[in-house]
Design a protein around this motif. Sequence first.
Motif, mmCIF file in Angstrom:
data_model
loop_
_atom_site.group_PDB
_atom_site.id
_atom_site.type_symbol
_atom_site.label_atom_id
_atom_site.label_comp_id
_atom_site.label_asym_id
_atom_site.label_seq_id
_atom_site.Cartn_x
_atom_site.Cartn_y
_atom_site.Cartn_z
ATOM 1 N N GLY A 24 49.550 -2.614 7.858
ATOM 2 C CA GLY A 24 50.311 -3.691 7.127
ATOM 3 C C GLY A 24 49.636 -5.069 7.215
ATOM 4 N N ILE A 25 49.123 -5.548 8.319
ATOM 5 C CA ILE A 25 48.610 -6.820 8.390
ATOM 6 C C ILE A 25 47.176 -6.912 7.508
ATOM 7 C CG2 ILE A 25 46.968 -8.393 10.118
ATOM 8 C CD1 ILE A 25 48.771 -7.119 12.337
ATOM 9 N N ASN A 26 46.588 -5.987 7.266
ATOM 10 C CA ASN A 26 45.317 -5.869 6.447
ATOM 11 C C ASN A 26 45.704 -5.957 4.986
ATOM 12 O OD1 ASN A 26 43.573 -6.073 8.452
ATOM 13 N ND2 ASN A 26 43.211 -3.685 8.469
ATOM 14 N N THR A 27 46.776 -5.305 4.630
ATOM 15 C CA THR A 27 47.273 -5.273 3.289
ATOM 16 C C THR A 27 47.931 -6.502 2.961
ATOM 17 O OG1 THR A 27 47.859 -2.764 3.469
ATOM 18 C CG2 THR A 27 49.061 -4.180 1.769
ATOM 19 N N ILE A 28 48.572 -7.399 3.762
ATOM 20 C CA ILE A 28 49.053 -8.604 3.539
ATOM 21 C C ILE A 28 47.742 -9.611 3.256
ATOM 22 C CG2 ILE A 28 49.974 -10.629 4.546
ATOM 23 C CD1 ILE A 28 51.926 -8.891 5.833
ATOM 24 N N ILE A 29 46.532 -9.450 4.134
ATOM 25 C CA ILE A 29 45.481 -10.413 4.088
ATOM 26 C C ILE A 29 44.876 -10.139 2.469
ATOM 27 C CG2 ILE A 29 43.158 -10.662 4.856
ATOM 28 C CD1 ILE A 29 44.372 -10.163 7.641
ATOM 29 N N ARG A 30 44.677 -8.725 2.235
ATOM 30 C CA ARG A 30 44.103 -8.469 1.022
ATOM 31 C C ARG A 30 44.788 -8.521 -0.188
ATOM 32 N NH1 ARG A 30 41.616 -2.419 2.766
ATOM 33 N NH2 ARG A 30 40.526 -3.100 4.488
ATOM 34 N N MET A 31 46.120 -8.555 -0.174
ATOM 35 C CA MET A 31 46.850 -8.575 -1.407
ATOM 36 C C MET A 31 47.483 -10.193 -1.759
ATOM 37 S SD MET A 31 46.371 -5.718 -2.637
ATOM 38 C CE MET A 31 47.117 -5.997 -3.977
ATOM 39 N N ALA A 32 47.226 -10.926 -0.857
ATOM 40 C CA ALA A 32 47.962 -12.220 -0.792
ATOM 41 C C ALA A 32 47.287 -12.795 -2.188
ATOM 42 C CB ALA A 32 47.588 -13.168 0.521
ATOM 43 N N ALA A 33 46.079 -12.971 -2.351
ATOM 44 C CA ALA A 33 45.349 -13.726 -3.479
ATOM 45 C C ALA A 33 45.939 -12.876 -4.631
ATOM 46 C CB ALA A 33 44.169 -13.840 -3.293
ATOM 47 N N ALA A 85 47.613 1.506 -0.825
ATOM 48 C CA ALA A 85 48.290 2.589 -1.831
ATOM 49 C C ALA A 85 49.562 2.591 -1.940
ATOM 50 C CB ALA A 85 47.744 3.952 -1.051
ATOM 51 N N LEU A 86 50.397 2.327 -0.849
ATOM 52 C CA LEU A 86 51.959 2.087 -0.892
ATOM 53 C C LEU A 86 52.079 0.874 -1.997
ATOM 54 C CD1 LEU A 86 54.698 2.756 -0.135
ATOM 55 C CD2 LEU A 86 54.390 1.214 1.703
ATOM 56 N N PHE A 87 51.311 0.035 -1.672
ATOM 57 C CA PHE A 87 51.538 -1.246 -2.543
ATOM 58 C C PHE A 87 51.497 -0.916 -4.216
ATOM 59 C CE2 PHE A 87 50.975 -5.792 -3.923
ATOM 60 C CZ PHE A 87 51.829 -6.245 -3.011
ATOM 61 N N GLY A 97 58.926 -6.129 -4.760
ATOM 62 C CA GLY A 97 59.323 -4.872 -3.819
ATOM 63 C C GLY A 97 58.439 -4.258 -2.908
ATOM 64 N N ALA A 98 57.078 -4.254 -3.551
ATOM 65 C CA ALA A 98 55.815 -3.886 -2.505
ATOM 66 C C ALA A 98 55.728 -4.681 -1.329
ATOM 67 C CB ALA A 98 54.436 -3.682 -3.579
ATOM 68 N N ILE A 99 55.815 -5.895 -1.452
ATOM 69 C CA ILE A 99 55.708 -6.763 -0.387
ATOM 70 C C ILE A 99 56.772 -6.315 0.815
ATOM 71 C CG2 ILE A 99 56.301 -9.061 0.473
ATOM 72 C CD1 ILE A 99 53.309 -8.986 -0.454
ATOM 73 N N LEU A 100 58.101 -6.056 0.316
ATOM 74 C CA LEU A 100 59.080 -5.782 1.194
ATOM 75 C C LEU A 100 58.758 -4.481 1.892
ATOM 76 C CD1 LEU A 100 62.389 -6.851 -0.045
ATOM 77 C CD2 LEU A 100 61.122 -8.079 1.840
ATOM 78 N N GLY A 101 57.992 -3.440 1.017
ATOM 79 C CA GLY A 101 57.657 -2.148 1.472
ATOM 80 C C GLY A 101 56.656 -2.196 2.768
ATOM 81 N N LEU A 102 56.225 -3.237 2.763
ATOM 82 C CA LEU A 102 55.062 -3.263 3.890
ATOM 83 C C LEU A 102 55.580 -3.406 5.459
ATOM 84 C CD1 LEU A 102 52.474 -5.851 2.679
ATOM 85 C CD2 LEU A 102 52.332 -3.072 2.695
ATOM 86 N N ASP A 103 57.148 -3.480 5.216
ATOM 87 C CA ASP A 103 57.912 -3.927 6.558
ATOM 88 C C ASP A 103 57.807 -2.324 7.414
ATOM 89 O OD1 ASP A 103 58.275 -6.453 6.364
ATOM 90 O OD2 ASP A 103 60.640 -6.070 5.439
#
Length: 452
Positions: free
Chosen positions: A269-278, A396-398, A410-416
């Motif tokens: 979850g942490i890495n996905t936030i980092i990669r998808m922020a931009a 992938a979930l994103f 919705g994908a952002i909340l899905g990272l929870d």
Amino acid sequence: MDDEDARAPRGRPLLDRLGMRTPEIRAWVLYDWANSAFWATVIQIFPFYYVRVAHAGSPAATANARYAAATTVAMLIIALLSPVLGAIADHAGIKKKMLAGFLVLGIPATALMFFIQRGQWGFATILFVLANIGVAGSIVFYESLLPHVARPDEVDRVSAAGYAMGYLGSGILMAANLVMIQRPQWFGLPDSAAAMRIAFLSVAVWWLVFSIPMFRRVAEPPRRVDDGSGAGRNVVAVGFASLGETFRELRGYRQAFLMLVAFLIYNDGINTIIRMAAPYAAEIGLPEGAAIGALLLVQFVGIPFTFLFGMVADRIGPKRSIFLALGVYLLITLTAYYMTTIAHFMLLAVMVGTVMGGSQALSRSLFASMIPRHKSAEFFAFYSVFEKFAGIIGPALFAFMISATGSSRGAILGLDVFFVIGAAILLFVDVDEGRRAAREGEARAGLSTTPA
């Protein structure tokens, strides 16, 4: 008294409280300062150079696909090699030599990026793969030295100090490079592409120079073998033969293994936030400059807060401190869901900066405290494998959530789900039992001393 409830003694010198008590520890910490420049400058800037210069004349989609493939190949090679090399390093007592070997690979590859010219995407791809293998491989053996340089009661602070100094060093060099790239004429350079090439060279020099203290100050841990089964055999043969045994043995340290599973999930979850922020910022219409400013903000906010997390762990324990960080990540996803302005994005960057370094540093130190020191290279090699594969399911979930809902919100909340499940597994990690098992393993190997 429960280790999780232990309280740090008052009145310690400042360097002690910051996790940099001895010259040996400070030299170890400085390697984070050295290698983090690669992650900040090369990983963030090289994609632009690769697509616009090295792959000039090709469709952007083709360039992005090849860049993604190069990253995957490099990480896969390290994930496959590091457990075997870790076993060899522990058996032969050559952790520092292994680390040096990866530096000999990674630093020249990074320096040679200076010579990549327009259209030379093949040359660029090879150098990028080699440089990534070099830096990622070196970190396996760097982290394996942690339980050897730090006492058990300071391992959280020392790990946090490494991450904090990494933020500081990489932030300084990255800020200087970004100024040079955005204003090349100030430096007598013809364009930003030339500035990027100099930035890659600066990383190689920075990485080399600030690695020297560790090799001079940090001693090679003594070779330790649990029994005589490897005596007289080739160390490479022993390394391959012990790979399956190492994995089974790691599973035998149940609490450390459980910690790894929790780490794999919440770190995804942490890495996905980092990669998808931009990309997320671009989707909602925020300018590219906001992403660059937010990246620097994360770097510099991370410095004091990573040190702070090391101190907090002294008070409430690393496990509870990680729970605290995961709680903040839940707030981060909620903030990102409602984000609409640059101010919101900067607030998000500040929030990420407060917990990113601390959560990663304490995950590293908690794992280190629950493994036997004479097996540190082997076990940290598996830690590296779990760390490399964290970030596969999240994107992938994103992508699935975007396809299902038509929006990234919705994908952002899905990272929870990653933070909740990771925290739930971490809840069952018995830190005291894990540390007790590690010390018993050291005693069986005749390792009775602790770092001075």
